[in-house]
Design a protein around this motif. Structure first.
Motif, PDB file in Angstrom:
ATOM      1  N   MET A 185     -14.933  17.737 -14.061  1.00  0.00           N
ATOM      2  CA  MET A 185     -15.538  18.394 -13.023  1.00  0.00           C
ATOM      3  C   MET A 185     -14.347  19.013 -12.377  1.00  0.00           C
ATOM      4  N   SER A 186     -14.198  20.413 -12.402  1.00  0.00           N
ATOM      5  CA  SER A 186     -13.256  21.034 -11.740  1.00  0.00           C
ATOM      6  C   SER A 186     -13.456  21.442 -10.115  1.00  0.00           C
ATOM      7  N   LYS A 187     -12.576  21.423  -9.701  1.00  0.00           N
ATOM      8  CA  LYS A 187     -12.739  21.981  -7.989  1.00  0.00           C
ATOM      9  C   LYS A 187     -12.654  23.489  -8.075  1.00  0.00           C
ATOM     10  N   LYS A 188     -13.263  23.894  -7.061  1.00  0.00           N
ATOM     11  CA  LYS A 188     -13.435  25.200  -6.523  1.00  0.00           C
ATOM     12  C   LYS A 188     -12.038  25.479  -6.064  1.00  0.00           C
ATOM     13  N   SER A 189     -11.520  26.624  -6.326  1.00  0.00           N
ATOM     14  CA  SER A 189     -10.552  27.126  -5.691  1.00  0.00           C
ATOM     15  C   SER A 189     -10.638  27.586  -4.359  1.00  0.00           C
ATOM     16  N   THR A 190      -9.782  27.747  -3.643  1.00  0.00           N
ATOM     17  CA  THR A 190      -9.928  28.182  -2.316  1.00  0.00           C
ATOM     18  C   THR A 190     -10.558  29.751  -2.363  1.00  0.00           C
ATOM     19  N   ASP A 216     -12.513  31.109  -4.658  1.00  0.00           N
ATOM     20  CA  ASP A 216     -13.793  31.088  -4.911  1.00  0.00           C
ATOM     21  C   ASP A 216     -14.742  30.606  -3.854  1.00  0.00           C
ATOM     22  N   ALA A 217     -14.248  29.457  -3.383  1.00  0.00           N
ATOM     23  CA  ALA A 217     -15.112  29.143  -1.982  1.00  0.00           C
ATOM     24  C   ALA A 217     -15.056  30.303  -1.016  1.00  0.00           C
TER      25      ALA A 217
END
Length: 157
Positions: free
Chosen positions: A1-6, A8-9
């Motif tokens: 599961m990939s983390k959302k980039s700053t 994208d957030a």
């Protein structure tokens, strides 16, 4: 599961903020209209007459997106009864009727509300840098343009 980039957030948060802003703006305008003794559609018609100048009922119908027939006539009738507009025959063409906002009435009935909100905005804007204000102006101008374009699409234009 990939983390959302700053980024994208941040973009996701911006979408939430814009939805909230637009909803609150509509609800604010409705509350102002009610304080002024009219409904929000009628208040928007008066606002357009104030900002864009007098108009025939047909022109006002175009500005608001209401039909030129019964709906706009009902709006103008209500606004005239409430003292927000006047209707006069066009001096150049007696068949035409011109609807004009009564600025004194608008300012008397709802001006203090907008004055209070305007002052609160001015107080906040005084805390921003010139660059932040320039960015905010660009953001809101672009948001208004996108909304205008989408209104035209929705109206079939």
């Amino acid at each position: 599961m990939s983390k959302k980039s700053t980024r994208d957030a941040g973009i996701e948060r911006m979408a939430e903020v814009m939805r909230e802003f637009m909803a609150r703006a509509v609800l604010f305008q409705d509350a102002v209209a009610r304080v002024g003794g009219i409904n929000s559609t009628d208040m928007q018609a008066v606002s357009l007459l104030m900002s864009e100048g007098p108009a025939t009922p047909g022109e006002l119908a175009q500005r608001t997106g209401l039909t030129a027939g019964g709906a706009i006539t009902a709006v103008v009738d209500r606004l005239e009864r409430a003292g927000y507009v006047t209707r006069e025959r066009d001096a150049g063409d007696r068949r035409r009727v011109i609807v004009t906002a009564q600025a004194d009435t608008v300012l008397d009935r709802v001006g203090p509300i907008y004055g209070r909100v305007g002052q609160r905005w001015a107080d906040y804007l005084a805390t921003l840098t010139d660059e932040q204000i320039e960015f905010a102006n660009e953001l809101f101008a672009r948001a208004a343009e996108i909304n205008r374009e989408e209104i035209e699409v929705l109206r079939g234009g």
